[in-house]
Design a protein around this motif. Structure first.
Motif, PDB file in Angstrom:
ATOM      1  N   PRO A   1      72.447 -33.887  43.797  1.00 34.16           N
ATOM      2  CA  PRO A   1      71.857 -33.485  45.086  1.00 34.16           C
ATOM      3  C   PRO A   1      71.289 -32.071  45.064  1.00 34.16           C
ATOM      4  O   PRO A   1      70.269 -31.795  45.716  1.00 34.16           O
ATOM      5  CB  PRO A   1      73.037 -33.609  46.063  1.00 34.16           C
ATOM      6  N   GLU A   2      71.912 -31.162  44.317  1.00 31.65           N
ATOM      7  CA  GLU A   2      71.390 -29.802  44.204  1.00 31.65           C
ATOM      8  C   GLU A   2      70.053 -29.793  43.463  1.00 31.65           C
ATOM      9  O   GLU A   2      69.125 -29.089  43.849  1.00 31.65           O
ATOM     10  CB  GLU A   2      72.402 -28.915  43.467  1.00 31.65           C
TER      11      GLU A   2
ATOM     12  N   PHE B   1      68.950 -40.048  47.134  1.00 29.38           N
ATOM     13  CA  PHE B   1      69.858 -39.438  48.102  1.00 29.38           C
ATOM     14  C   PHE B   1      71.142 -40.256  48.236  1.00 29.38           C
ATOM     15  O   PHE B   1      72.206 -39.719  48.538  1.00 29.38           O
ATOM     16  CB  PHE B   1      69.192 -39.328  49.481  1.00 29.38           C
ATOM     17  N   PHE B   2      71.042 -41.557  48.007  1.00 27.70           N
ATOM     18  CA  PHE B   2      72.176 -42.453  48.220  1.00 27.70           C
ATOM     19  C   PHE B   2      73.055 -42.626  46.988  1.00 27.70           C
ATOM     20  O   PHE B   2      74.283 -42.751  47.098  1.00 27.70           O
ATOM     21  CB  PHE B   2      71.667 -43.836  48.656  1.00 27.70           C
ATOM     22  N   ARG B   3      72.449 -42.647  45.821  1.00 29.08           N
ATOM     23  CA  ARG B   3      73.177 -43.047  44.614  1.00 29.08           C
ATOM     24  C   ARG B   3      74.414 -42.216  44.315  1.00 29.08           C
ATOM     25  O   ARG B   3      75.428 -42.766  43.853  1.00 29.08           O
ATOM     26  CB  ARG B   3      72.222 -43.052  43.411  1.00 29.08           C
TER      27      ARG B   3
ATOM     28  N   PRO C   1      75.875 -37.368  52.798  1.00 28.50           N
ATOM     29  CA  PRO C   1      76.421 -36.244  53.566  1.00 28.50           C
ATOM     30  C   PRO C   1      75.358 -35.578  54.441  1.00 28.50           C
ATOM     31  O   PRO C   1      74.195 -35.470  54.049  1.00 28.50           O
ATOM     32  CB  PRO C   1      76.927 -35.292  52.484  1.00 28.50           C
ATOM     33  N   GLN C   2      75.765 -35.132  55.612  1.00 32.17           N
ATOM     34  CA  GLN C   2      74.827 -34.504  56.541  1.00 32.17           C
ATOM     35  C   GLN C   2      74.170 -33.282  55.928  1.00 32.17           C
ATOM     36  O   GLN C   2      72.987 -33.004  56.163  1.00 32.17           O
ATOM     37  CB  GLN C   2      75.550 -34.121  57.832  1.00 32.17           C
ATOM     38  N   GLU C   3      74.905 -32.542  55.116  1.00 27.97           N
ATOM     39  CA  GLU C   3      74.339 -31.336  54.510  1.00 27.97           C
ATOM     40  C   GLU C   3      73.185 -31.671  53.558  1.00 27.97           C
ATOM     41  O   GLU C   3      72.253 -30.874  53.410  1.00 27.97           O
ATOM     42  CB  GLU C   3      75.428 -30.560  53.759  1.00 27.97           C
TER      43      GLU C   3
ATOM     44  N   HIS D   1      69.282 -44.487  57.105  1.00 28.71           N
ATOM     45  CA  HIS D   1      67.962 -43.851  57.045  1.00 28.71           C
ATOM     46  C   HIS D   1      67.601 -43.188  58.367  1.00 28.71           C
ATOM     47  O   HIS D   1      66.925 -42.151  58.388  1.00 28.71           O
ATOM     48  CB  HIS D   1      66.888 -44.869  56.648  1.00 28.71           C
ATOM     49  N   LYS D   2      68.032 -43.768  59.463  1.00 27.66           N
ATOM     50  CA  LYS D   2      67.731 -43.196  60.778  1.00 27.66           C
ATOM     51  C   LYS D   2      68.401 -41.837  60.983  1.00 27.66           C
ATOM     52  O   LYS D   2      68.031 -41.097  61.900  1.00 27.66           O
ATOM     53  CB  LYS D   2      68.166 -44.164  61.884  1.00 27.66           C
ATOM     54  N   ARG D   3      69.357 -41.493  60.131  1.00 34.52           N
ATOM     55  CA  ARG D   3      70.026 -40.194  60.240  1.00 34.52           C
ATOM     56  C   ARG D   3      69.151 -39.054  59.715  1.00 34.52           C
ATOM     57  O   ARG D   3      69.389 -37.897  60.043  1.00 34.52           O
ATOM     58  CB  ARG D   3      71.350 -40.228  59.481  1.00 34.52           C
ATOM     59  N   PHE D   4      68.142 -39.387  58.895  1.00 36.51           N
ATOM     60  CA  PHE D   4      67.244 -38.356  58.382  1.00 36.51           C
ATOM     61  C   PHE D   4      66.384 -37.819  59.522  1.00 36.51           C
ATOM     62  O   PHE D   4      66.058 -38.526  60.472  1.00 36.51           O
ATOM     63  CB  PHE D   4      66.356 -38.914  57.268  1.00 36.51           C
TER      64      PHE D   4
END
Length: 209
Positions: A101-102, A129-131, A145-147, A183-186
């Motif tokens: 993710p970084e 983003f999911f894997r 994660p939200q971050e 996905h709707k959280r993005f």
């Protein structure tokens, strides 16, 4: 295709109200160019670019310049899907371990600046983003994660690609609904990509399509 041929295809599409939209890669799926020694500095693993290397972004900018010359639309699918070995090749040996993710965040920021420079509206796949946080891309469990979500630059259109799940099984329905909700959280615009199953050979799998 040559650049001239691409321009001719764009013009031909316009006659019928069709906009040809380029689909390129800016992270993984680059085994063919990375097999050549001339590109060794931007190579992390066999098919993934070295995040953070200046040669990587020089290459991506050259691709953007070609795309902008050949196509009239500035909406471009820039891929970034299935970069499974991200940060696990030359970068790991040279710089040590960095969480995926970084690396994704770092890469999105650099590529985003190039998109702004060339007026490109970038579309990216969402699977990377999911894997790291789920047993696979298509799942009815696991959350990004939200971050991680909060660090995705707003310029990107996030594309949920799903060629496999359909309404014929309860398991597929559960996965599909979970993925849509995630996905709707993005904070970014969300797109969906299905498949006509033409990639298995000369004839499409119409039953699945």
């Amino acid at each position: 295709y040559t650049m001239q041929e691409l321009k001719e295809l764009v013009a031909y599409g316009e006659r019928f109200g069709v906009t040809l939209t380029p689909c390129i890669q800016t992270l993984g799926h680059l085994r063919m160019p990375l097999m050549w020694n001339a590109h060794k500095e931007m190579k992390d693993s066999d098919d993934v670019l070295y995040v953070g290397k200046e040669e990587t972004y020089q290459f991506i900018e050259a691709v953007f310049q070609t795309v902008c010359e050949c196509f009239k639309t500035r909406r471009v699918n820039i891929g970034m899907d299935e970069a499974h070995t991200l940060g696990m090749g030359r970068r790991l040996r040279k710089e040590g371990y960095t969480k995926k993710p970084e690396l994704m965040t770092m890469h999105l920021e650099r590529v985003g600046k190039l998109c702004e420079k060339h007026g490109i509206v970038p579309i990216i796949a969402s699977d990377m983003f999911f894997r790291p946080f789920a047993p696979g891309y298509y799942t009815d469990t696991g959350e990004v994660p939200q971050e991680v979500i909060d660090r995705v630059p707003p310029m990107y259109r996030i594309m949920y690609w799903d060629y496999y799940n359909c309404e014929k099984s309860e398991q597929s329905v559960a996965k599909f609904h979970h993925m849509i909700q995630q996905h709707k959280r993005f904070h970014n615009p969300i797109m969906f990509l299905g498949g006509a199953w033409k990639w298995m050979g000369f004839a499409p799998n119409n039953a699945f399509s």
